[in-house]
Design a protein around this motif. Structure first.
Motif, PDB file in Angstrom:
ATOM      1  N   PHE A   1       0.759  -0.956  -0.024  1.00  8.17           N
ATOM      2  CA  PHE A   1       0.137  -0.490  -0.252  1.00  8.17           C
ATOM      3  C   PHE A   1       1.007   1.331  -0.222  1.00  8.17           C
ATOM      4  CE2 PHE A   1      -4.137  -1.762   1.669  1.00  8.17           C
ATOM      5  CZ  PHE A   1      -4.831  -0.896   0.442  1.00  8.17           C
ATOM      6  N   LYS A   2       1.954   0.809   1.133  1.00  8.64           N
ATOM      7  CA  LYS A   2       3.065   2.466   0.855  1.00  8.64           C
ATOM      8  C   LYS A   2       3.914   2.602  -0.471  1.00  8.64           C
ATOM      9  CE  LYS A   2       3.889   2.743   5.865  1.00  8.64           C
ATOM     10  NZ  LYS A   2       4.634   2.347   6.804  1.00  8.64           N
ATOM     11  N   ALA A   3       4.089   1.838  -1.120  1.00  7.57           N
ATOM     12  CA  ALA A   3       4.457   1.861  -2.369  1.00  7.57           C
ATOM     13  C   ALA A   3       3.684   1.841  -3.618  1.00  7.57           C
ATOM     14  CB  ALA A   3       5.244   0.738  -3.003  1.00  7.57           C
ATOM     15  N   GLN A   4       2.276   2.087  -3.143  1.00 10.39           N
ATOM     16  CA  GLN A   4       1.479   1.412  -4.447  1.00 10.39           C
ATOM     17  C   GLN A   4       1.026   0.544  -5.569  1.00 10.39           C
ATOM     18  OE1 GLN A   4       0.766   5.736  -5.631  1.00 10.39           O
ATOM     19  NE2 GLN A   4       0.780   6.631  -3.481  1.00 10.39           N
ATOM     20  N   ASN A   5       1.281  -0.327  -5.032  1.00 11.82           N
ATOM     21  CA  ASN A   5       1.165  -1.604  -5.626  1.00 11.82           C
ATOM     22  C   ASN A   5       0.021  -2.238  -6.018  1.00 11.82           C
ATOM     23  OD1 ASN A   5       1.900  -3.580  -7.503  1.00 11.82           O
ATOM     24  ND2 ASN A   5       3.877  -4.156  -6.351  1.00 11.82           N
ATOM     25  N   MET A   6      -1.268  -2.336  -6.553  1.00  9.34           N
ATOM     26  CA  MET A   6      -2.456  -2.465  -6.365  1.00  9.34           C
ATOM     27  C   MET A   6      -1.840  -4.052  -6.284  1.00  9.34           C
ATOM     28  SD  MET A   6      -4.059  -0.637  -4.358  1.00  9.34           S
ATOM     29  CE  MET A   6      -2.877   0.770  -3.987  1.00  9.34           C
ATOM     30  N   PHE A   7      -1.748  -4.375  -7.184  1.00  9.77           N
ATOM     31  CA  PHE A   7      -1.222  -5.646  -7.811  1.00  9.77           C
ATOM     32  C   PHE A   7      -0.576  -6.498  -7.096  1.00  9.77           C
ATOM     33  CE2 PHE A   7       0.885  -9.555 -10.909  1.00  9.77           C
ATOM     34  CZ  PHE A   7      -0.695  -9.475 -11.219  1.00  9.77           C
ATOM     35  N   GLY A   8       0.152  -5.906  -6.011  1.00 13.75           N
ATOM     36  CA  GLY A   8       1.282  -6.998  -4.916  1.00 13.75           C
ATOM     37  C   GLY A   8       0.103  -6.893  -3.620  1.00 13.75           C
ATOM     38  N   VAL A   9      -0.393  -5.400  -3.765  1.00 14.71           N
ATOM     39  CA  VAL A   9      -1.873  -6.164  -2.599  1.00 14.71           C
ATOM     40  C   VAL A   9      -3.258  -6.590  -2.420  1.00 14.71           C
ATOM     41  CG1 VAL A   9      -3.239  -3.959  -1.319  1.00 14.71           C
ATOM     42  CG2 VAL A   9      -1.149  -3.068  -1.814  1.00 14.71           C
ATOM     43  N   ALA A  10      -3.200  -7.154  -4.107  1.00 16.19           N
ATOM     44  CA  ALA A  10      -4.637  -7.381  -4.331  1.00 16.19           C
ATOM     45  C   ALA A  10      -3.429  -9.490  -3.849  1.00 16.19           C
ATOM     46  CB  ALA A  10      -4.662  -7.632  -5.789  1.00 16.19           C
TER      47      ALA A  10
END
Length: 59
Positions: A22-31
C-alpha cells in the motif's frame, strides 16, 4: 500443530506485505498479498482449531 503455527506466521507476513505494498502504491501486490493472507489465515485458524480446540470438547 506446528504446521498451524508456521502457516500463521506466513499469514502475518502477508499482512505486513499488504501494508508495504500500500505504501508503494502497488495494487497488484496488494491483491496477491491480500489473497495470500486470507488463504493462509483461514488454513492456520482451521488447523489450530482442529488440533487444539476440537479435542477439548470431545467426550
Amino acid at each position: 500443530m506446528e504446521l498451524g503455527f508456521i502457516i500463521l506466521i506466513v499469514a502475518i507476513l502477508c499482512v505486513m506485505a499488504i501494508v508495504r505494498e500500500f505504501k508503494a502504491q502497488n495494487m497488484f501486490g496488494v491483491a496477491f498479498a491480500g489473497i495470500s493472507a486470507l488463504v493462509f489465515g483461514f488454513f492456520s485458524i482451521a488447523t489450530l482449531y482442529w488440533e487444539l480446540i476440537r479435542p477439548l470438547f470431545e467426550s
